[in-house]
Design an enzyme around this catalytic site. Structure first.
Site, mmCIF file in Angstrom:
data_model
loop_
_atom_site.group_PDB
_atom_site.id
_atom_site.type_symbol
_atom_site.label_atom_id
_atom_site.label_comp_id
_atom_site.label_asym_id
_atom_site.label_seq_id
_atom_site.Cartn_x
_atom_site.Cartn_y
_atom_site.Cartn_z
ATOM 1 N N TYR A 91 6.199 45.463 54.253
ATOM 2 C CA TYR A 91 6.921 46.732 54.070
ATOM 3 C C TYR A 91 6.227 47.823 54.876
ATOM 4 C CZ TYR A 91 8.859 44.532 49.797
ATOM 5 O OH TYR A 91 9.465 43.695 48.895
ATOM 6 N N SER A 92 6.847 48.537 55.804
ATOM 7 C CA SER A 92 8.231 48.401 56.223
ATOM 8 C C SER A 92 8.286 48.151 57.728
ATOM 9 C CB SER A 92 8.993 49.666 55.864
ATOM 10 O OG SER A 92 8.246 50.804 56.340
#
Length: 339
Positions: free
Chosen positions: A77-78
């Site tokens: 992420y991300s």
């Protein structure tokens, strides 16, 4: 890159949500192996993506103030955001932990091995160990409470990555291990290997599961979890926001996930579920999101659904799952609508 949080803005935002929503009465904790977690797991996928560091700090503060202690993230992420490398969410959480000095008060779950990770793909022993060390650095902590194999890697024997994870548990870098995005067969094989070799075993499973996606968990995968006493921690619990009820025929919603969420409106099941959610929510004077999470929480094996909040104003409906108990009639109506 994340921005330096505006402390005044963070404090103001947190104060507003605390004033608007009193902390729910303490609910019974859920057990994941040796871990005790709250009824809602806060998804960290938005941190460093649609929520900058100041907004993320405000959400994290409000979540803890509201009785939550279970924060979910991943090393990837991300990475899907142009300019990001993966690990942005962990970095935000690590900065928050260091700022608040509350590491022992929260349960941090992260994941390694995603095939979409720019550098650390898959579950070879070397990759798993490198990924965990990198996560520890970003999280600014000595240990991860719950470490998931994010996606199964069928090119690697289960014994290789389970032995690596066991080494990390013995080294004190991980407290418990769990799996996500794995077949029933490989999950069974993994549990059998751990039992046979006396190694750390999965205590939880993170499946894709919600009112408009039931066959992604129910059936063989849920049966394995039931047989072995695994706790389920469902992701996409609100179907990319669709189950919040804000997506209606003719409505326009501006969101990074709006196209995916709005797609459910084109299905008969999506419309049936929306109608049932509205009926139950109205009867309980609750938000549709709360009802959707409460339905999940009532399902066999489910310990705590995961839901993310970009702003503090989105949190009250999520935290309210700890207080809402649906009737058998409510559960039947929702289950039949989602069948």
């Amino acid at each position: 890159m994340t921005s330096t949080p505006n402390r005044a803005a963070t404090a103001t935002a947190t104060a507003k949500v605390a004033a608007a929503t009193p902390a729910p009465a303490p609910a019974a904790s859920r057990a994941l192996g040796s871990l005790s977690v709250s009824a809602l797991s806060l998804g960290g996928n938005v941190f460093g993506w649609t929520a900058d560091e100041a907004e993320s700090f405000a959400v994290l503060d409000a979540y803890v103030a509201g009785g939550g202690n279970f924060i979910d993230t991943a090393d990837v992420y991300s990475a899907w955001v142009p300019g990001n490398q993966g690990g942005e969410s962990e970095t935000v959480i690590g900065n928050w932990l260091a700022s608040r000095r509350n590491r022992s008060d929260v349960v941090i779950a992260t994941k390694v091995g995603a095939p979409s990770h720019p550098r650390l793909k898959g579950l070879s022993a070397a990759t798993v160990k490198s990924a965990v060390d990198a996560s520890l650095t970003r999280l600014r902590t000595d240990y991860i409470d719950l470490c998931y194999t994010h996606y199964d890697d069928e090119s690697v024997e289960v014994g290789e990555f389970l032995t690596a994870l066991d080494d990390l548990v013995k080294a004190g870098k991980i407290r418990e291990i769990a799996a996500s995005n794995i077949s029933a067969e490989r999950l069974e094989e993994s549990l059998a290997f751990s039992a046979r070799e006396g190694l750390a075993r999965y205590v939880a499973l993170q499946p894709h599961y919600n009112l408009v996606s039931r066959d992604t968990y129910e059936g063989e995968l849920a049966d394995v979890a039931t047989r072995h006493g695994l706790a389920a921690v469902p992701y996409y619990a609100l179907a990319s926001g669709f189950l919040t009820g804000k997506y209606r025929p003719g409505a326009t919603v501006e969101s990074a996930r709006s196209a995916k969420a709005a797609g459910y409106l084109s299905t008969d099941r999506g419309l049936r579920v929306l109608e049932a959610l509205t009926t139950v929510a109205t009867a309980h004077h609750a938000e549709p999101a709360t009802v959707a999470l409460a339905w999940l929480a009532a399902q066999p094996t489910v310990a705590a659904p995961i839901a993310s909040a970009r702003t503090v104003t989105q949190l009250p409906a999520l935290l309210a799952v700890a207080e809402l108990t649906l009737t058998e009639a409510d559960l039947t109506l929702l289950s039949e609508a989602s069948a």
